[in-house]
Enzyme design. Structure first.
Site, PDB file in Angstrom:
ATOM      1  N   HIS A  35       0.815  -1.219   0.000  1.00  0.00           N
ATOM      2  CA  HIS A  35       0.000   0.000   0.000  1.00  0.00           C
ATOM      3  C   HIS A  35       0.850   1.272   0.000  1.00  0.00           C
ATOM      4  O   HIS A  35       0.339   2.357  -0.260  1.00  0.00           O
ATOM      5  CB  HIS A  35      -0.990   0.006   1.168  1.00  0.00           C
ATOM      6  CG  HIS A  35      -0.382   0.232   2.513  1.00  0.00           C
ATOM      7  ND1 HIS A  35      -0.078  -0.789   3.390  1.00  0.00           N
ATOM      8  CD2 HIS A  35      -0.037   1.368   3.154  1.00  0.00           C
ATOM      9  CE1 HIS A  35       0.420  -0.297   4.500  1.00  0.00           C
ATOM     10  NE2 HIS A  35       0.458   1.021   4.381  1.00  0.00           N
ATOM     11  N   ASP A  51       0.351  -7.684   1.388  1.00  0.00           N
ATOM     12  CA  ASP A  51       0.711  -6.271   1.530  1.00  0.00           C
ATOM     13  C   ASP A  51       2.223  -6.082   1.576  1.00  0.00           C
ATOM     14  O   ASP A  51       2.741  -5.273   2.339  1.00  0.00           O
ATOM     15  CB  ASP A  51       0.063  -5.670   2.780  1.00  0.00           C
ATOM     16  CG  ASP A  51       0.119  -4.142   2.792  1.00  0.00           C
ATOM     17  OD1 ASP A  51       0.143  -3.552   1.686  1.00  0.00           O
ATOM     18  OD2 ASP A  51       0.162  -3.549   3.877  1.00  0.00           O
ATOM     19  N   SER A 106       4.633   2.644   7.892  1.00  0.00           N
ATOM     20  CA  SER A 106       4.355   1.456   7.087  1.00  0.00           C
ATOM     21  C   SER A 106       5.559   1.084   6.222  1.00  0.00           C
ATOM     22  O   SER A 106       6.128   1.926   5.529  1.00  0.00           O
ATOM     23  CB  SER A 106       3.148   1.699   6.188  1.00  0.00           C
ATOM     24  OG  SER A 106       1.979   1.881   6.943  1.00  0.00           O
TER      25      SER A 106
END
Length: 431
Positions: free
Chosen positions: A161, A191, A275
């Protein structure tokens, strides 16, 4: 009246005393001299108590004046003070420099150089209706971890993402320099993504640890760039709050949970921008890729990281093939719990005590499922002897336990009856 005249005559007589003094006059003068001498002694001429006191007082005053005049010189010699060029005193604060080294600082020193910033640059439409234009602008930023150098390339693992939808990827190195990155491969289900940059300025490469040996309560450290590159290389600490956690995620943003992400739970602060960053143990070994957090006002300290043992096979596959080659069945699914009870009974003709399973809504032509005889509205309840209650259960079994070319057996309800089917998994078509 005659009295005054007589007195005047007497005065004239006294004025001429240098000529001749009477015995009475000499006696009076002698007494006057003695009286003057006594007065002189009383005023200090002879060393009485009053004289000593007055002399001592004068000495004290003179001494105090001398000390006051010498003060600037004395101040310059006193420790902890300095005198400015203007002659005014300025206080100097004494400091003690103690370099503190802990297991946390050692781990950060070992790994932080391998954590980079990633900027996602996308094409954004601009201009008006009559003159539309497209320009490339940063759409977001995250973190990544350099895990390998091979030849002139350095490989970086991050979250899917973070790089999704990018027209261009830019990597910010620890020294602030920028590098253009190339996408190597990505996987939406886990992911994870791998990108590469030139290795010429890479100085640190992360060391993979073993997430299986982590203990609940063990100290871990999150390194990344929360809220963007302004807070580049931020460090937070916490513990492993839980292992083998599963978090439902919506892959296609349709409001339905598509997948159960296997994660480590930690209370180390993980914020937007973290992230793709590193979760390391006290040995400075990479044990997780930071991925998400529970963002609710009533929740604190619920961050999640992809275990490195789960990530390594994905990373290797992405680096080798650019994608994850997973087995597919060629069907579209919906959970039985999302089907109204009327259709459960009338359309699917299911027993009333059957409340869970997966309904096949479509079958792709020439897919493994089509070849195996799976039909629309079949309800899958079992695979290889394992109970299947949701589409997530089905995907986990298919993606985690099976490989391309494997045989798969299953039980389905078809018009109220159990049917057993078998198929061979391939890598084509839909799920």
């Amino acid at each position: 009246m005659s009295y005054f005249q007589d007195d005047d005559k007497n005065k004239d007589f006294l004025k001429n005393d240098d000529i001749q003094k009477s015995p009475l006059q000499e006696r009076l003068e002698q007494e006057e001299r003695e009286t003057q001498e006594k007065r002189h002694k009383k005023k200090g001429g002879g060393g009485g108590k009053g004289g000593y006191f007055f002399t001592g007082l004068i000495g004290v005053i003179i001494g105090a004046l001398l000390v006051w005049l010498m003060m600037p010189g004395l101040v310059n010699q006193m420790p902890g003070t300095t005198t400015s060029s203007m002659g005014e005193n300025e206080t100097t604060i004494n400091q003690v420099a103690t370099e503190v080294t802990t297991d946390v600082t050692k781990a950060v020193d070992k790994t932080s150089g391998a954590v980079v910033g990633i900027t996602n640059i996308q094409e954004v439409a601009s201009g008006g209706f009559w003159s539309p234009q497209a320009s490339e602008q940063p759409a977001g930023s995250g973190s990544g971890v350099i895990y390998k150098v091979q030849g002139d390339k350095a490989f970086i693992v991050t979250n899917n993402h973070v790089i999704e939808g990018a027209k261009q990827l830019e990597v910010t190195m620890p020294d602030g320099t920028k590098e253009v990155a190339q996408l190597v491969g990505r996987d939406v289900w886990t992911d994870l993504a791998v990108i590469s940059i030139s290795s010429k300025d890479v100085k640190t490469v992360a060391t993979f640890g073993n997430s299986d040996v982590l203990k609940q309560g063990e100290t871990v450290i999150a390194i990344g760039n929360p809220l963007g590159l302004e807070f580049y290389g931020s460090v937070t600490t916490g513990v492993v709050s839980g292992k083998d956690r599963s978090v439902p995620v919506d892959i296609n943003n349709d409001g339905t949970k598509d997948w159960q992400q296997e994660v480590l739970q930690t209370d180390a602060a993980i914020n937007p921008g973290n992230s793709g960053g590193a979760l390391v143990n006290l040995a400075g070994e990479l044990v997780g890729i930071n991925s998400m957090k529970i963002a609710e006002s009533s929740v604190e300290g619920l961050g999640f990281s992809i275990p490195i043992n789960s990530a390594i096979p994905i990373i290797e596959e992405l680096e080798k093939n650019g994608e994850m080659k997973r087995p597919t069945m060629g069907i579209q699914l919906v959970d039985l719990t999302d089907v109204p009870s009327f259709h459960q009974q009338q359309t699917l003709q299911l027993p009333k005590d059957l409340t869970t399973g997966v309904v096949v809504t479509d079958v792709v032509a020439n897919s493994p499922s089509a070849k195996a005889g799976i039909q629309q509205y079949d309800v899958i309840v079992e695979m290889d002897g394992k109970k299947i209650e949701t589409a997530i259960d089905l995907r986990k079994h298919l993606y985690n336990d099976k490989k391309i070319g494997d045989k798969l057996t299953m039980k389905v309800y078809r018009q109220g009856k159990i049917v057993e089917l078998s198929l061979t998994l391939t890598n084509s078509g839909s799920l």
